[in-house]
Design a protein around this motif. Structure first.
Motif, short mmCIF file in Angstrom:
data_model
loop_
_atom_site.label_atom_id
_atom_site.label_comp_id
_atom_site.label_asym_id
_atom_site.label_seq_id
_atom_site.Cartn_x
_atom_site.Cartn_y
_atom_site.Cartn_z
N LYS A 359 2.60 -44.37 -1.37
CA LYS A 359 1.24 -43.94 -1.74
C LYS A 359 1.28 -42.80 -2.76
N ILE A 360 1.92 -43.08 -3.87
CA ILE A 360 1.97 -42.12 -4.98
C ILE A 360 0.85 -42.44 -5.95
N VAL A 361 0.06 -41.44 -6.30
CA VAL A 361 -1.06 -41.66 -7.21
C VAL A 361 -1.06 -40.59 -8.31
N LYS A 362 -1.68 -40.93 -9.41
CA LYS A 362 -1.92 -39.99 -10.51
C LYS A 362 -3.41 -40.01 -10.82
N LYS A 363 -3.84 -39.06 -11.62
CA LYS A 363 -5.27 -39.02 -11.96
C LYS A 363 -5.70 -40.27 -12.72
N GLU A 364 -4.76 -40.83 -13.51
CA GLU A 364 -5.10 -42.04 -14.27
C GLU A 364 -5.35 -43.23 -13.35
N MET A 365 -4.83 -43.18 -12.10
CA MET A 365 -5.05 -44.27 -11.15
C MET A 365 -6.33 -44.07 -10.35
N LEU A 366 -6.82 -42.85 -10.29
CA LEU A 366 -7.99 -42.54 -9.47
C LEU A 366 -9.29 -42.48 -10.27
N LEU A 367 -9.18 -42.27 -11.57
CA LEU A 367 -10.36 -42.16 -12.42
C LEU A 367 -10.34 -43.25 -13.48
N GLY A 368 -11.53 -43.62 -13.95
CA GLY A 368 -11.64 -44.64 -14.98
C GLY A 368 -11.26 -44.08 -16.35
N PRO A 369 -10.86 -44.97 -17.29
CA PRO A 369 -10.48 -44.52 -18.64
C PRO A 369 -11.60 -43.76 -19.34
N GLU A 370 -12.85 -44.18 -19.09
CA GLU A 370 -13.96 -43.50 -19.75
C GLU A 370 -14.15 -42.07 -19.25
N GLU A 371 -13.75 -41.81 -17.97
CA GLU A 371 -13.88 -40.46 -17.43
C GLU A 371 -12.83 -39.51 -18.00
N LEU A 372 -11.65 -40.05 -18.30
CA LEU A 372 -10.57 -39.22 -18.82
C LEU A 372 -10.51 -39.19 -20.35
N GLN A 373 -11.34 -40.00 -20.98
CA GLN A 373 -11.28 -40.13 -22.43
C GLN A 373 -11.44 -38.80 -23.16
N GLN A 374 -12.38 -37.97 -22.69
CA GLN A 374 -12.63 -36.69 -23.37
C GLN A 374 -11.47 -35.71 -23.22
N PHE A 375 -10.58 -35.97 -22.24
CA PHE A 375 -9.45 -35.07 -22.00
C PHE A 375 -8.15 -35.57 -22.62
N GLN A 376 -8.15 -36.76 -23.17
CA GLN A 376 -6.94 -37.31 -23.76
C GLN A 376 -6.46 -36.43 -24.90
N ASN A 377 -5.13 -36.26 -24.98
CA ASN A 377 -4.50 -35.42 -26.01
C ASN A 377 -4.91 -33.96 -25.91
N HIS A 378 -5.37 -33.55 -24.74
CA HIS A 378 -5.71 -32.15 -24.48
C HIS A 378 -4.95 -31.75 -23.21
N SER A 379 -3.69 -31.38 -23.39
CA SER A 379 -2.81 -31.17 -22.23
C SER A 379 -3.29 -30.05 -21.32
N SER A 380 -3.88 -29.00 -21.88
CA SER A 380 -4.34 -27.89 -21.04
C SER A 380 -5.53 -28.29 -20.19
#
Length: 485
Positions: A359-380
């Motif tokens: 049961k290993i998960v990452k944020k990319e597995m728990l959230l949709g691509p559209e939710e993380l889109q604004q944070f892509q390429n923004h490591s901080s």
């Protein structure tokens, strides 16, 4: 007697001018239009100047507009929510100049609380910090993309003046020469009062181009340490967008039961700059070495990987983490959230850990691509999400004693006490009992003269933040000396 025909009379009538609006009425309308334009122009200018110099002057107006303009999504919540607290009284002092700072490193290295403390101690005006955009991750984020800048300024107004940007007359564009320098690492109050403050008599703007480890962990006045606490745990608040998504991540995980936040520090930059290549293929080791040489600012180029590993200076590999967690008796069905960037070697290196704990998960597995889109390429900003999950997890496991591990450790200690989960006496007794004869009980930080990197960091053990009294000496546990020699 002159007789005029009916036709000529009609012609004369046609030439008469049409009825016109009285001139008085035109004047009134003209004055109203001009007055409206003038008032709005003055208001816009006032807001611009106010935000530039003293944002707090217009807090009432700005907050009023911010409450009116957007329509609330949940009307009941908007009505029942308590009104914002009244603004703090501004500290009155004559500013000795402007302090401009450029943070180096990612989210966990910025040490913004140190810069605020220095500005307050020297009676300076602090310019909102600039973030590092030249590191390995090339994150273009600005301060306001990660932190709530208005909250940051307003919550500290009784301690230090903070402005969003330098006045134009002090900018390089207008020919003003600023003094740029990195303060000496691990410096105390004496250094800043005797070496830095006199420089402001010549330069009204000084630019600190490095912020990591520029203020000592220990031997500072309690007031300054308390201010560091206040900045770290109250003033530095993430933006509403980051907080909303972070809370959503935590909620998703908590719905499925207890979870572990595993800070698996096994990203490409970590391995390249530490020289730790254990478990990597020959091709991967060469790639990491090339990356180390590509960055001129990194001092060490040739590194003995096995020698460093034997000294305990390398992060645990994913395979080693799996073995340690099994040895500690963690249930195989435990949720494990990977709080880190992309693991070097990807799924190949995670295979053994995933076999032991499926049961290993990452944020990319728990959230949709559209939710993380604004944070892509923004490591901080991505790291901010991981940080929120880490301080809310049931268990936090770091695989390397770095900046993230220290920050999370400090925040979890403070949150446990400040949230009122238990009283201080209960907290102190339970921790001392659980860690009897171990190194985890509440204690003063270790002070190692001339070896500041090896002593306890303020961020990992902020014991002043747990003490509400003027004297915190009773936190010193028996058998735990304050200074090691």
């Amino acid at each position: 007697m002159e007789v005029r025909s009916e036709g000529s009379l009609q012609a004369r009538c046609d030439k008469l001018p049409a009825p016109v609006i009285p001139r008085n009425r035109l004047h009134v309308w003209f004055i109203r239009v001009c007055s409206s334009i003038l008032i709005w122009t003055c208001l816009v200018q006032l807001v611009a100047v106010g935000e530039l110099w003293h944002p707090r002057l217009l807090t009432g107006i700005s907050s009023h507009f911010s409450r009116i303009t957007p329509f609330p999504l949940h009307v009941e919540k908007a009505i029942l929510s308590p009104p914002p607290p009244p603004p703090l009284p501004a500290r009155s002092y004559k500013s000795n100049g402007f302090l401009r700072v450029s943070c180096n490193g990612g989210l966990n290295q910025m040490r913004i609380c140190d810069m605020v403390t220095i500005a307050q101690f020297l009676n300076l005006t602090l310019v909102v910090p600039e973030l590092d955009k030249t590191s390995f991750w090339s994150d273009p984020s600005n301060f306001e993309d990660i932190f709530d800048v208005r909250h940051f300024i307003e919550s500290l107004r009784d301690e230090v003046h903070i402005v969003k940007r330098l006045p134009k007359r002090f900018s390089r564009k207008y020919g003003y020469k600023q003094l740029a320098l990195p303060p000496v690492s691990w410096s105390n109050e004496k250094y800043y009062s005797e070496q830095i403050l006199p420089l402001f008599s010549k330069y009204k703007v000084i630019h600190f181009n490095r912020t990591d480890a520029r203020l000592a962990n220990n031997n500072l006045s309690l007031d300054l340490q308390k201010l560091r606490c206040r900045v770290n745990f109250q003033a530095l608040k993430f933006t509403p967008q980051i907080e909303a998504l972070g809370h959503k991540l935590v909620h998703i995980l908590q719905e499925k039961g207890p979870f572990i936040a595993l800070h698996l520090r096994y990203e490409m930059d970590m391995l390249a700059f530490s020289g730790c290549t254990h478990g990597c293929t020959q091709e991967e080791a060469e790639e990491l070495k090339r990356m180390r040489y590509a960055y001129r600012w990194w001092r060490e180029k040739e590194i003995d990987s096995e020698g460093r590993r034997l000294q305990g200076l390398c992060p645990l590999t994913p395979e080693e983490v799996g073995l340690v967690m099994q040895a500690l008796g963690f249930d195989k069905g435990m949720q494990i959230y990977i709080a880190s960037g992309e693991i070097y070697g990807s799924e190949r290196r995670l295979a053994a850990l995933r076999a032991a704990f499926p049961k290993i998960v990452k944020k990319e597995m728990l959230l949709g691509p559209e939710e993380l889109q604004q944070f892509q390429n923004h490591s901080s900003q991505m790291a901010a999400l991981d940080f929120m999950v880490s301080i809310s997890s049931n268990i936090f496991i770091p695989t390397y004693d770095g900046n993230m591990a220290k920050l999370v450790e400090g925040h979890r200690s403070v949150n446990l006490y400040q949230n009122g989960t238990i009283s201080w006496s209960e907290f102190e007794a339970s921790v001392r009992q659980a860690h009897n004869k171990r190194t985890g009980q509440p204690t003063h930080r270790r002070v190692i003269p001339d070896k500041h990197k090896e002593e306890d960091y303020f961020y990992a053990n902020p014991h002043e933040c747990l003490c509400e009294r003027a004297n915190c000496d009773d936190l010193l546990g028996p058998g735990n000396p304050k200074t090691l020699r």
